[in-house]
Design a protein around this motif. Sequence first.
Motif, PDB file in Angstrom:
ATOM      1  N   HIS A  63       0.822  -1.221   0.000  1.00 20.84           N
ATOM      2  CA  HIS A  63       0.000   0.000   0.000  1.00 20.84           C
ATOM      3  C   HIS A  63       0.855   1.269   0.000  1.00 20.84           C
ATOM      4  N   GLN A  64       1.771   1.366   0.950  1.00 23.21           N
ATOM      5  CA  GLN A  64       2.574   2.587   1.072  1.00 23.21           C
ATOM      6  C   GLN A  64       3.463   2.834  -0.147  1.00 23.21           C
ATOM      7  N   PRO A  65       4.245   1.840  -0.609  1.00 25.87           N
ATOM      8  CA  PRO A  65       5.085   2.101  -1.787  1.00 25.87           C
ATOM      9  C   PRO A  65       4.281   2.452  -3.034  1.00 25.87           C
ATOM     10  N   LEU A  66       3.106   1.838  -3.213  1.00 24.35           N
ATOM     11  CA  LEU A  66       2.280   2.151  -4.384  1.00 24.35           C
ATOM     12  C   LEU A  66       1.744   3.578  -4.296  1.00 24.35           C
ATOM     13  N   CYS A  67       1.331   3.986  -3.090  1.00 23.08           N
ATOM     14  CA  CYS A  67       0.845   5.360  -2.897  1.00 23.08           C
ATOM     15  C   CYS A  67       1.957   6.369  -3.187  1.00 23.08           C
ATOM     16  N   VAL A  68       3.152   6.078  -2.699  1.00 22.06           N
ATOM     17  CA  VAL A  68       4.299   6.971  -2.934  1.00 22.06           C
ATOM     18  C   VAL A  68       4.588   7.062  -4.436  1.00 22.06           C
TER      19      VAL A  68
ATOM     20  N   ASN B  77      -8.496   1.214  -5.202  1.00 19.30           N
ATOM     21  CA  ASN B  77      -9.262   0.620  -6.303  1.00 19.30           C
ATOM     22  C   ASN B  77      -8.567  -0.618  -6.861  1.00 19.30           C
ATOM     23  N   VAL B  78      -7.236  -0.540  -6.947  1.00 21.99           N
ATOM     24  CA  VAL B  78      -6.480  -1.687  -7.475  1.00 21.99           C
ATOM     25  C   VAL B  78      -6.585  -2.869  -6.520  1.00 21.99           C
ATOM     26  N   PHE B  79      -6.463  -2.627  -5.209  1.00 22.67           N
ATOM     27  CA  PHE B  79      -6.590  -3.734  -4.247  1.00 22.67           C
ATOM     28  C   PHE B  79      -7.984  -4.359  -4.307  1.00 22.67           C
TER      29      PHE B  79
ATOM     30  N   PHE C   8       2.617  -6.566 -11.564  1.00 24.22           N
ATOM     31  CA  PHE C   8       1.195  -6.422 -11.879  1.00 24.22           C
ATOM     32  C   PHE C   8       0.569  -5.262 -11.096  1.00 24.22           C
ATOM     33  N   LEU C   9       0.908  -5.157  -9.807  1.00 24.63           N
ATOM     34  CA  LEU C   9       0.359  -4.079  -8.971  1.00 24.63           C
ATOM     35  C   LEU C   9       0.834  -2.712  -9.462  1.00 24.63           C
ATOM     36  N   TYR C  10       2.122  -2.598  -9.752  1.00 24.70           N
ATOM     37  CA  TYR C  10       2.652  -1.310 -10.213  1.00 24.70           C
ATOM     38  C   TYR C  10       2.054  -0.920 -11.570  1.00 24.70           C
ATOM     39  N   LYS C  11       1.899  -1.899 -12.450  1.00 26.52           N
ATOM     40  CA  LYS C  11       1.307  -1.617 -13.764  1.00 26.52           C
ATOM     41  C   LYS C  11      -0.160  -1.211 -13.601  1.00 26.52           C
ATOM     42  N   SER C  12      -0.866  -1.882 -12.680  1.00 22.00           N
ATOM     43  CA  SER C  12      -2.289  -1.587 -12.457  1.00 22.00           C
ATOM     44  C   SER C  12      -2.498  -0.182 -11.906  1.00 22.00           C
TER      45      SER C  12
ATOM     46  N   ASN D 282      -1.831   2.318 -14.665  1.00 17.52           N
ATOM     47  CA  ASN D 282      -2.977   2.401 -15.568  1.00 17.52           C
ATOM     48  C   ASN D 282      -4.125   3.183 -14.928  1.00 17.52           C
ATOM     49  N   GLY D 283      -4.316   2.977 -13.607  1.00 19.35           N
ATOM     50  CA  GLY D 283      -5.343   3.734 -12.881  1.00 19.35           C
ATOM     51  C   GLY D 283      -5.042   5.221 -12.894  1.00 19.35           C
ATOM     52  N   PHE D 284      -3.762   5.569 -12.736  1.00 19.22           N
ATOM     53  CA  PHE D 284      -3.348   6.973 -12.789  1.00 19.22           C
ATOM     54  C   PHE D 284      -3.634   7.569 -14.168  1.00 19.22           C
ATOM     55  N   ILE D 285      -3.302   6.836 -15.234  1.00 15.47           N
ATOM     56  CA  ILE D 285      -3.536   7.330 -16.606  1.00 15.47           C
ATOM     57  C   ILE D 285      -5.030   7.520 -16.850  1.00 15.47           C
ATOM     58  N   ASP D 286      -5.852   6.553 -16.416  1.00 12.63           N
ATOM     59  CA  ASP D 286      -7.311   6.681 -16.571  1.00 12.63           C
ATOM     60  C   ASP D 286      -7.823   7.920 -15.849  1.00 12.63           C
ATOM     61  N   GLN D 287      -7.334   8.133 -14.614  1.00 13.13           N
ATOM     62  CA  GLN D 287      -7.782   9.287 -13.832  1.00 13.13           C
ATOM     63  C   GLN D 287      -7.322  10.588 -14.480  1.00 13.13           C
TER      64      GLN D 287
END
Length: 197
Positions: free
Chosen positions: A31-36, A54-56, A75-79, A82-87
């Motif tokens: 959670h923390q590294p993905l948020c950062v 949303n990814v979790f 997979f998590l980092y790519k997801s 992709n969520g960032f690009i969509d937003q």
Amino acid sequence: MNKEFSNPEILKRELEKGNQRALTFLIDTYHQPLCVYIYSLSNDYEGAQDIVQNVFIKVWTDRQKLGRVKSLKNFLYKSVYNGFIDQWRKDKRMLAIESKHLENLNEIIEDSNEDLLKIKIDMVRHEIDNLPEKCKETFLLSKQEGLTNIEIANFMNVSIRTVESQINKAYRLLKQRLSSADVVLKIFAVLSTLIYS
């Protein structure tokens, strides 16, 4: 932290089985590294948290498909990327829409006297009150309370897709019911967050 899930293959298998302790381990670990990571791209901490959450949720909902994933970390980092690009694409569209709404609001203020404006806002309020119950509740949580779609989903115990569907349905119904008055639609578009204040 649960060491039994440190092996990525074991973690994937346990997630596929629906082991909630494996999900807790996954969130605690990433959670923390993905948020950062997303914050470094967006400069928006709350938005980054929403994307990661949303990814979790999607990982858990679609956990049966994790067998096809080679690297869970990748997979998590790519997801989340992709969520960032969509937003980002949605935000870009929203900026254009908001700019148009500001133009509409200026037109309304210039063209309408106070009594007429009140009547038109009352028309919009009346149509919101007549929306189907779940649709109305979802719409008001979004536009009146200012909750994000994920917050509404958690509050109502439904999926994010259901929330988006209900909000879109509200917009569609309101547009149909108010289609005879263009200026009313402009008011609705601009003041949908204010008419219950």
